[in-house]
Design an enzyme around this catalytic site. Sequence first.
Site, PDB file in Angstrom:
ATOM      1  N   THR A  93       0.814  -1.228   0.000  1.00 52.31           N
ATOM      2  CA  THR A  93       0.000   0.000   0.000  1.00 52.31           C
ATOM      3  C   THR A  93       0.843   1.272   0.000  1.00 52.31           C
ATOM      4  O   THR A  93       0.484   2.263  -0.629  1.00 52.31           O
ATOM      5  CB  THR A  93      -0.902   0.027   1.260  1.00 52.31           C
TER       6      THR A  93
ATOM      7  N   ASP B 217       1.566  -6.539  -4.607  1.00 53.88           N
ATOM      8  CA  ASP B 217       0.755  -6.542  -3.395  1.00 53.88           C
ATOM      9  C   ASP B 217       1.270  -7.754  -2.620  1.00 53.88           C
ATOM     10  O   ASP B 217       1.528  -8.812  -3.204  1.00 53.88           O
ATOM     11  CB  ASP B 217      -0.717  -6.733  -3.777  1.00 53.88           C
ATOM     12  N   SER B 218       1.432  -7.629  -1.324  1.00 55.32           N
ATOM     13  CA  SER B 218       2.102  -8.710  -0.595  1.00 55.32           C
ATOM     14  C   SER B 218       1.285  -9.995  -0.550  1.00 55.32           C
ATOM     15  O   SER B 218       1.786 -11.031  -0.130  1.00 55.32           O
ATOM     16  CB  SER B 218       2.498  -8.260   0.805  1.00 55.32           C
ATOM     17  N   SER B 219       0.045  -9.941  -1.010  1.00 56.15           N
ATOM     18  CA  SER B 219      -0.736 -11.182  -1.121  1.00 56.15           C
ATOM     19  C   SER B 219      -0.129 -12.088  -2.196  1.00 56.15           C
ATOM     20  O   SER B 219      -0.427 -13.277  -2.243  1.00 56.15           O
ATOM     21  CB  SER B 219      -2.181 -10.877  -1.496  1.00 56.15           C
TER      22      SER B 219
ATOM     23  N   ASP C  81      -0.055  -7.109   4.606  1.00 50.12           N
ATOM     24  CA  ASP C  81      -0.849  -8.346   4.674  1.00 50.12           C
ATOM     25  C   ASP C  81      -0.010  -9.580   5.003  1.00 50.12           C
ATOM     26  O   ASP C  81      -0.413 -10.417   5.793  1.00 50.12           O
ATOM     27  CB  ASP C  81      -1.594  -8.585   3.344  1.00 50.12           C
TER      28      ASP C  81
ATOM     29  N   THR D 127      -1.109 -22.956  18.781  1.00 51.49           N
ATOM     30  CA  THR D 127      -2.446 -22.579  19.253  1.00 51.49           C
ATOM     31  C   THR D 127      -3.116 -21.553  18.341  1.00 51.49           C
ATOM     32  O   THR D 127      -2.456 -20.700  17.757  1.00 51.49           O
ATOM     33  CB  THR D 127      -2.411 -22.031  20.693  1.00 51.49           C
ATOM     34  N   GLN D 128      -4.445 -21.671  18.253  1.00 45.53           N
ATOM     35  CA  GLN D 128      -5.222 -20.668  17.513  1.00 45.53           C
ATOM     36  C   GLN D 128      -5.350 -19.378  18.306  1.00 45.53           C
ATOM     37  O   GLN D 128      -5.745 -18.353  17.773  1.00 45.53           O
ATOM     38  CB  GLN D 128      -6.647 -21.188  17.276  1.00 45.53           C
ATOM     39  N   CYS D 129      -5.057 -19.451  19.618  1.00 47.74           N
ATOM     40  CA  CYS D 129      -5.205 -18.256  20.457  1.00 47.74           C
ATOM     41  C   CYS D 129      -4.192 -17.197  20.039  1.00 47.74           C
ATOM     42  O   CYS D 129      -3.102 -17.517  19.563  1.00 47.74           O
ATOM     43  CB  CYS D 129      -4.957 -18.599  21.929  1.00 47.74           C
TER      44      CYS D 129
HETATM   45  N1  ASP Z   1      -2.738  -5.409   0.308  1.00 44.59           N
HETATM   46  C1  ASP Z   1      -1.631  -4.655   0.787  1.00 44.59           C
HETATM   47  C2  ASP Z   1      -0.392  -5.533   0.782  1.00 44.59           C
HETATM   48  O1  ASP Z   1      -0.217  -6.315   1.666  1.00 44.59           O
HETATM   49  C3  ASP Z   1      -1.889  -4.122   2.157  1.00 44.59           C
HETATM   50  C4  ASP Z   1      -0.770  -3.305   2.721  1.00 44.59           C
HETATM   51  O2  ASP Z   1       0.181  -2.950   2.071  1.00 44.59           O
HETATM   52  O3  ASP Z   1      -0.840  -2.942   3.883  1.00 44.59           O
HETATM   53  O4  ASP Z   1       0.391  -5.453  -0.135  1.00 44.59           O
END
Ligand code: ASP
Length: 366
Positions: free
Chosen positions: A13, A57-59, A90, A301-303
Site C-alpha cells: 500500500t 501486493d504482498s498477497s 498483509d 495454538t489458535q489463540c
Molecule cells: N494489500 C496490501 C499488501 O499487503 C496491504 C498493505 O500494504 O498494507 O500489499
Amino acid sequence: MKPKILLIYTGGTIGMMKDPETKALRAFDFSKLLVHIPEIKQLDCEIDTFSFEEPIDSSDMNLEEWRNLGDVINENYDSYQGFVVLHGSDTMSYTGSTLSFMFENLTKPIILTGSQLPIGDLRTDAKENLITSLQLAIQQDDKGPIIKEVCIYFEYQLYRANRTAKMNAEHFEAFSSPNYPPLAISGVHLNIDHKLLWKGRVDDPSVVYAEQSRSTKAEQLQTSKPVNEIMNYRPDLVDKVVVLKLFPGITEEVVQAICSIEGLKGIVLETYGSGNAPTQKWFVSILKKALENNIRIVNVTQCIGGAVSMGKYETSIQLKKIGLVSGKDITTEAALAKMMYLLQHTDSVDSFRSYFESSLRGEITA
Ligand code: ASP
C-alpha cells in the site's frame, strides 16, 4: 563516515495508487514514492534504493519472491549498515519470519515497514513508519549496528518480526506481538529496550546450527571469527507444507484429504487453547499415520497469546503420545517459516523436534 542503508521496495500500500479504471489500489513506480517524502534527505545517513522490477501486493508473496528479496540483501550485505524493506502489511509477518530463518547470525538490522494508507494520501501513516525505520536501522555503537535481527516497525513500535501477526486491517496499529514485548517504542525519544534485542546463540554452542556446515567452518578458518559471528545465508526452503486450522465439526474426510496430499512434508496444526484437539479415534489415527509417513506435525495454538502445553488437558495427551512437536508460544506465521526452513536442513524427526522446540532466532520461548 555516514552509515549506509539500502532501502528495498517490494510493493504494498505504501507505494500504491488507485487504478483509474477499477478504482482498486495497485503498486506503482518506486521513484514516484520517494518524491512524496523529501524529508528522508535530512537523515544522517546515505540511502541507496532498490526496487523490485514489478512491485507486488504482498498477497502475491511466495517462495520465489522471498528468495529474490533474500538475494538482494545477501548480495549487498557487506556494503550496508542495515536494510529497510518496504512491504505490504498483509503478509509482512510471514516475510519477516522467513527472512529471520534465512539469515543466520545476522549482524545488522533488516527492518520491514509499510503503511495502511498510500504515501500520497494526506493522512498517510507511511512517512513516520519509513522515517523511523531508517532511524532505527542506523543506530550503532562502537561495535557496530545495535539491532541485529529482522524486525517490523509499524505505528510507533518496533517488533521482532517472527513474533508478530497482522491483527487489524483498519487501524494504523496493524500488528501485534502477543508473546514478546516491543523492542523499541517511538515517542519523543526513540526508546530501544536493549535487553530485549536478539543477542544470537552464543550461549548455546551445542545447538549452534552453523557448526554443522562445512563451508562455514572453512570461512571461520579464513576469517578467524567465531562461528556465531559469521552471517550464513540459507535461502532454501521446502514448500510442501500446510496449515490446518481445527474447527468444531471438522470431518474425517477433510483431515484425511489433507494428510494424503502427495509429497506433503509438514503440517502446522492450529489447535484450540493450550494445544487441545478432538479426541475421536479417527482424528488421532489419521495424524498417527501421517507421522509414520514421515510428515512432521507441529502443534500451535489458535489463540492470539499464550502457549501450547501438551498434556495439560486430556484433549492434548494423545497428541503428545503420538509425537507431535510442540510449537509452544510460536505464531502460526513463524511456525510455517521455521518448518519450511528446518525441513530443508534436518534429516531426522529428533533433530527436527529439538531445533523446532528451541529458540533459533528468538521466535519461541524455549
Ligand atoms: N494489500 C496490501 C499488501 O499487503 C496491504 C498493505 O500494504 O498494507 O500489499
